[in-house]
Scaffold this active site. Structure first.
Site, PDB file in Angstrom:
ATOM      1  N   CYS A   4       0.845  -1.200   0.000  1.00 45.80           N
ATOM      2  CA  CYS A   4       0.000   0.000   0.000  1.00 45.80           C
ATOM      3  C   CYS A   4       0.879   1.248   0.000  1.00 45.80           C
ATOM      4  CB  CYS A   4      -0.912  -0.019   1.227  1.00 45.80           C
ATOM      5  SG  CYS A   4      -1.676   1.555   1.599  1.00 45.80           S
ATOM      6  N   CYS A   7       0.940   3.081   3.371  1.00 45.93           N
ATOM      7  CA  CYS A   7       1.700   2.297   4.355  1.00 45.93           C
ATOM      8  C   CYS A   7       3.196   2.455   4.100  1.00 45.93           C
ATOM      9  CB  CYS A   7       1.311   0.824   4.291  1.00 45.93           C
ATOM     10  SG  CYS A   7      -0.280   0.419   5.045  1.00 45.93           S
ATOM     11  N   ASN A  87     -12.500  10.857   0.552  1.00 45.92           N
ATOM     12  CA  ASN A  87     -13.116  10.254  -0.623  1.00 45.92           C
ATOM     13  C   ASN A  87     -13.243   8.754  -0.403  1.00 45.92           C
ATOM     14  OD1 ASN A  87     -13.328  12.637  -2.225  1.00 45.92           O
ATOM     15  ND2 ASN A  87     -11.140  12.506  -2.691  1.00 45.92           N
ATOM     16  N   THR A  95      -8.433   7.081  -5.014  1.00 48.30           N
ATOM     17  CA  THR A  95      -7.382   6.428  -5.800  1.00 48.30           C
ATOM     18  C   THR A  95      -6.386   5.673  -4.934  1.00 48.30           C
ATOM     19  OG1 THR A  95      -6.038   8.436  -5.800  1.00 48.30           O
ATOM     20  CG2 THR A  95      -7.520   8.119  -7.675  1.00 48.30           C
ATOM     21  N   HIS A 100      -7.522   8.532   4.062  1.00 47.81           N
ATOM     22  CA  HIS A 100      -6.766   9.772   4.220  1.00 47.81           C
ATOM     23  C   HIS A 100      -7.736  10.928   4.208  1.00 47.81           C
ATOM     24  CE1 HIS A 100      -6.901   8.446   0.022  1.00 47.81           C
ATOM     25  NE2 HIS A 100      -7.049   9.720  -0.311  1.00 47.81           N
ATOM     26  N   HIS A 102      -8.159  14.679   3.383  1.00 45.30           N
ATOM     27  CA  HIS A 102      -7.569  15.818   2.686  1.00 45.30           C
ATOM     28  C   HIS A 102      -7.860  17.077   3.496  1.00 45.30           C
ATOM     29  CE1 HIS A 102      -7.045  13.957  -1.445  1.00 45.30           C
ATOM     30  NE2 HIS A 102      -7.981  13.153  -0.986  1.00 45.30           N
TER      31      HIS A 102
END
Ligand code: 5GP
Ligand code: ZN
Length: 114
Positions: A4, A7, A87, A95, A100, A102
């Site tokens: 990932c 990661c 997202n 993506t 995460h 933003h």
């Protein structure tokens, strides 16, 4: 999740510009910033999407959101405003499948987003 992307950033296998770190969270600049401030805040533990959260993660998500607010405050964005976005999956354009937040700020942001 050894392969990932985020990661690997957490493990420092891929370089990033880190703006905050503690035991559970890493925050770093987005490689393709969409605003003067564009920071990504991630849990160090791999979680693919918001759909994978459990009640045990409530504290972690609270820490991530509050840390985004603290970074915005440090940059003088609190009063003028900023945007925080997770997202999730295809329709939102996710993506990287490691959650995460933003943090976007430093310019006027349109609403609704595209
Ligand atoms: P998503 O579209 O999944 O919500 O957001 C992924 C974000 O990760 C994008 O804004 C993209 O620019 C950023 N990103 C992709 N690859 C890298 C990378 O290698 N390093 C950093 N710092 N950001 C990345
Ligand atoms: Zn991951």
């Amino acid at each position: 999740m050894t392969d990932c992307l985020f990661c690997r950033i957490v493990r420092r296998e891929i370089p990033s510009t880190i703006v905050y770190e503690d035991d559970r969270i890493l925050a770093f600049n987005d490689i393709d910033p969409k605003a003067p401030t564009h920071v990504l805040l991630v849990p160090k533990r791999h979680i693919a999407t918001l759909n994978d959260l459990t009640a045990d993660d409530d504290g972690l998500i609270g820490e991530i959101v509050r840390r985004a607010s603290a970074i915005a405050r440090e940059r003088g964005l609190s009063a003028g405003g900023f945007r925080t976005v997770f997202n999730t999956n295809r329709d939102a354009g996710q993506t990287v499948f490691h959650i995460h937040l933003h943090l976007l700020g430093g310019r006027g942001l349109m609403w609704p987003p595209g």
